[in-house]
Design a protein around this motif. Structure first.
Motif, PDB file in Angstrom:
ATOM      1  N   ILE A  20      28.006 -93.518 -23.332  1.00 31.88           N
ATOM      2  CA  ILE A  20      28.322 -92.478 -24.309  1.00 31.88           C
ATOM      3  C   ILE A  20      29.313 -93.014 -25.337  1.00 31.88           C
ATOM      4  O   ILE A  20      29.179 -92.772 -26.545  1.00 31.88           O
ATOM      5  N   PHE A  21      30.300 -93.767 -24.854  1.00 27.66           N
ATOM      6  CA  PHE A  21      31.282 -94.380 -25.748  1.00 27.66           C
ATOM      7  C   PHE A  21      30.603 -95.380 -26.675  1.00 27.66           C
ATOM      8  O   PHE A  21      30.871 -95.417 -27.882  1.00 27.66           O
ATOM      9  N   ARG A  22      29.701 -96.181 -26.122  1.00 27.36           N
ATOM     10  CA  ARG A  22      28.952 -97.161 -26.932  1.00 27.36           C
ATOM     11  C   ARG A  22      28.159 -96.466 -28.036  1.00 27.36           C
ATOM     12  O   ARG A  22      28.195 -96.886 -29.207  1.00 27.36           O
ATOM     13  N   ASP A  23      27.452 -95.391 -27.689  1.00 21.78           N
ATOM     14  CA  ASP A  23      26.630 -94.688 -28.685  1.00 21.78           C
ATOM     15  C   ASP A  23      27.490 -94.127 -29.809  1.00 21.78           C
ATOM     16  O   ASP A  23      27.089 -94.134 -30.976  1.00 21.78           O
ATOM     17  N   HIS A  24      28.683 -93.638 -29.456  1.00 24.71           N
ATOM     18  CA  HIS A  24      29.606 -93.140 -30.487  1.00 24.71           C
ATOM     19  C   HIS A  24      30.002 -94.266 -31.441  1.00 24.71           C
ATOM     20  O   HIS A  24      29.949 -94.102 -32.671  1.00 24.71           O
ATOM     21  N   LEU A  25      30.382 -95.412 -30.889  1.00 23.14           N
ATOM     22  CA  LEU A  25      30.794 -96.529 -31.742  1.00 23.14           C
ATOM     23  C   LEU A  25      29.649 -97.017 -32.618  1.00 23.14           C
ATOM     24  O   LEU A  25      29.850 -97.405 -33.774  1.00 23.14           O
ATOM     25  N   LEU A  26      28.430 -96.999 -32.088  1.00 24.09           N
ATOM     26  CA  LEU A  26      27.277 -97.439 -32.873  1.00 24.09           C
ATOM     27  C   LEU A  26      26.949 -96.458 -33.999  1.00 24.09           C
ATOM     28  O   LEU A  26      26.328 -96.850 -34.995  1.00 24.09           O
ATOM     29  N   ARG A  27      27.357 -95.207 -33.858  1.00 20.55           N
ATOM     30  CA  ARG A  27      27.098 -94.224 -34.930  1.00 20.55           C
ATOM     31  C   ARG A  27      28.104 -94.334 -36.070  1.00 20.55           C
ATOM     32  O   ARG A  27      27.908 -93.717 -37.124  1.00 20.55           O
ATOM     33  N   LEU A  28      29.184 -95.088 -35.874  1.00 24.28           N
ATOM     34  CA  LEU A  28      30.155 -95.245 -36.952  1.00 24.28           C
ATOM     35  C   LEU A  28      29.496 -95.915 -38.152  1.00 24.28           C
ATOM     36  O   LEU A  28      28.753 -96.879 -38.002  1.00 24.28           O
ATOM     37  N   ASP A  29      29.773 -95.405 -39.340  1.00 24.10           N
ATOM     38  CA  ASP A  29      29.257 -96.056 -40.542  1.00 24.10           C
ATOM     39  C   ASP A  29      29.998 -97.373 -40.756  1.00 24.10           C
ATOM     40  O   ASP A  29      30.969 -97.683 -40.053  1.00 24.10           O
ATOM     41  N   THR A  30      29.547 -98.142 -41.706  1.00 19.77           N
ATOM     42  CA  THR A  30      30.083 -99.490 -41.914  1.00 19.77           C
ATOM     43  C   THR A  30      31.590 -99.491 -42.118  1.00 19.77           C
ATOM     44  O   THR A  30      32.317-100.274 -41.501  1.00 19.77           O
ATOM     45  N   GLU A  31      32.088 -98.590 -42.970  1.00 18.44           N
ATOM     46  CA  GLU A  31      33.516 -98.563 -43.260  1.00 18.44           C
ATOM     47  C   GLU A  31      34.328 -98.083 -42.065  1.00 18.44           C
ATOM     48  O   GLU A  31      35.394 -98.626 -41.766  1.00 18.44           O
ATOM     49  N   SER A  32      33.831 -97.069 -41.351  1.00 17.90           N
ATOM     50  CA  SER A  32      34.552 -96.564 -40.180  1.00 17.90           C
ATOM     51  C   SER A  32      34.590 -97.612 -39.071  1.00 17.90           C
ATOM     52  O   SER A  32      35.593 -97.752 -38.366  1.00 17.90           O
ATOM     53  N   ARG A  33      33.506 -98.364 -38.917  1.00 17.59           N
ATOM     54  CA  ARG A  33      33.484 -99.430 -37.909  1.00 17.59           C
ATOM     55  C   ARG A  33      34.460-100.538 -38.299  1.00 17.59           C
ATOM     56  O   ARG A  33      35.167-101.084 -37.446  1.00 17.59           O
ATOM     57  N   ARG A  34      34.502-100.852 -39.573  1.00 17.61           N
ATOM     58  CA  ARG A  34      35.437-101.884 -40.043  1.00 17.61           C
ATOM     59  C   ARG A  34      36.882-101.422 -39.839  1.00 17.61           C
ATOM     60  O   ARG A  34      37.746-102.217 -39.442  1.00 17.61           O
ATOM     61  N   SER A  35      37.149-100.148 -40.089  1.00 21.79           N
ATOM     62  CA  SER A  35      38.497 -99.630 -39.882  1.00 21.79           C
ATOM     63  C   SER A  35      38.882 -99.669 -38.412  1.00 21.79           C
ATOM     64  O   SER A  35      40.034 -99.946 -38.061  1.00 21.79           O
ATOM     65  N   ARG A  36      37.926 -99.398 -37.542  1.00 19.92           N
ATOM     66  CA  ARG A  36      38.232 -99.393 -36.107  1.00 19.92           C
ATOM     67  C   ARG A  36      38.516-100.796 -35.589  1.00 19.92           C
ATOM     68  O   ARG A  36      39.457-101.006 -34.817  1.00 19.92           O
ATOM     69  N   PHE A  37      37.700-101.791 -35.991  1.00 21.41           N
ATOM     70  CA  PHE A  37      37.822-103.128 -35.416  1.00 21.41           C
ATOM     71  C   PHE A  37      38.553-104.114 -36.323  1.00 21.41           C
ATOM     72  O   PHE A  37      38.746-105.272 -35.942  1.00 21.41           O
ATOM     73  N   GLY A  38      38.920-103.696 -37.518  1.00 17.76           N
ATOM     74  CA  GLY A  38      39.667-104.572 -38.415  1.00 17.76           C
ATOM     75  C   GLY A  38      38.815-105.511 -39.233  1.00 17.76           C
ATOM     76  O   GLY A  38      39.323-106.214 -40.097  1.00 17.76           O
ATOM     77  N   SER A  39      37.515-105.526 -38.964  1.00 23.00           N
ATOM     78  CA  SER A  39      36.586-106.366 -39.723  1.00 23.00           C
ATOM     79  C   SER A  39      35.177-105.884 -39.437  1.00 23.00           C
ATOM     80  O   SER A  39      34.965-105.043 -38.542  1.00 23.00           O
ATOM     81  N   ALA A  40      34.226-106.403 -40.189  1.00 21.49           N
ATOM     82  CA  ALA A  40      32.828-106.034 -39.958  1.00 21.49           C
ATOM     83  C   ALA A  40      32.361-106.653 -38.644  1.00 21.49           C
ATOM     84  O   ALA A  40      32.566-107.848 -38.406  1.00 21.49           O
ATOM     85  N   VAL A  41      31.767-105.852 -37.781  1.00 23.54           N
ATOM     86  CA  VAL A  41      31.271-106.354 -36.496  1.00 23.54           C
ATOM     87  C   VAL A  41      29.829-105.895 -36.317  1.00 23.54           C
ATOM     88  O   VAL A  41      29.399-104.889 -36.871  1.00 23.54           O
TER      89      VAL A  41
END
Length: 208
Positions: A20-41
């Motif tokens: 469930i946690f994985r699916d949430h992270l995969l739904r993050l848009d490009t900018e939100s994912r970059r903000s979460r991990f500090g870079s594009a992943v």
């Protein structure tokens, strides 16, 4: 685009909810994912990360809206025995940002840290992530700026009998909410199975 957010259920995630946690992270848009991990992943990186997060001793709080995990906060104690410091990280899906979910999650993270004797919380974010910086300032965090990164550091109060009771009550409320939510979803699926004829009819096409 934002959506109308109904009051959600905030609770700790269980070890078996890594998917469930994985699916949430995969739904993050490009900018939100970059903000979460500090870079594009990549999606592969996210899947590997989610598969091991609960093996690191992290405490993950999630905000569920209509049964779906839409925001999460991760607390990572630094050290194995009586850690005094911890790192915190947050992720909110784009459509659910600007609804106070981050502030609610940070409040839960601070409470969890406090009750575990963790006094110092550190949060790293990109310099342009004003939203996260504003949330940190609401809790009197000290911000230090680097070239493209900001470190927010805040001090959690010492634990008390009241703070321990607050966390226990929040856990019980979250568990009860999760059970009721599961029951509602199961009832809805059963109703759809038993009463298929009540489903909305497809509109008829006019003949030409």
């Amino acid at each position: 685009m934002t959506v109308e957010v109904t009051p959600g259920i905030i609770r700790k995630l269980w070890t078996g909810e890594a998917g469930i946690f994985r699916d949430h992270l995969l739904r993050l848009d490009t900018e939100s994912r970059r903000s979460r991990f500090g870079s594009a992943v990549s999606a592969e990186f996210v899947e590997r990360y989610a598969s091991r997060v609960f093996r690191t001793g992290a405490i993950v709080h999630g905000c569920f809206v209509d049964g779906e995990l839409r925001a999460a906060a991760e607390l990572y104690p630094m050290g194995d025995v009586l850690p005094g410091e911890a790192e915190a990280a947050f992720s909110v899906e784009q459509e659910f940002q600007n609804h106070g979910l981050g502030s609610q999650l940070l409040e839960r993270v601070i409470l969890s840290a406090r009750n575990r004797g963790i006094r110092t919380l550190c949060m790293n974010c990109l310099a342009h992530n004003r939203r996260m910086q504003q949330i940190a300032r609401k809790f009197d965090a000290e911000l230090s700026f680097d070239t493209d990164e900001v470190v927010a550091e805040l001090t959690a109060p010492f634990p008390t009998a009241l703070s321990l009771a607050q966390e226990a009550a929040a856990d019980a409320q979250g568990m009860a909410g999760a059970v009721l939510q599961a029951q509602r979803m199961a009832t809805g699926r059963l109703f759809d199975w038993l009463m298929p004829d009540l489903a909305p009819a497809e509109p008829e096409l006019e003949a030409h």
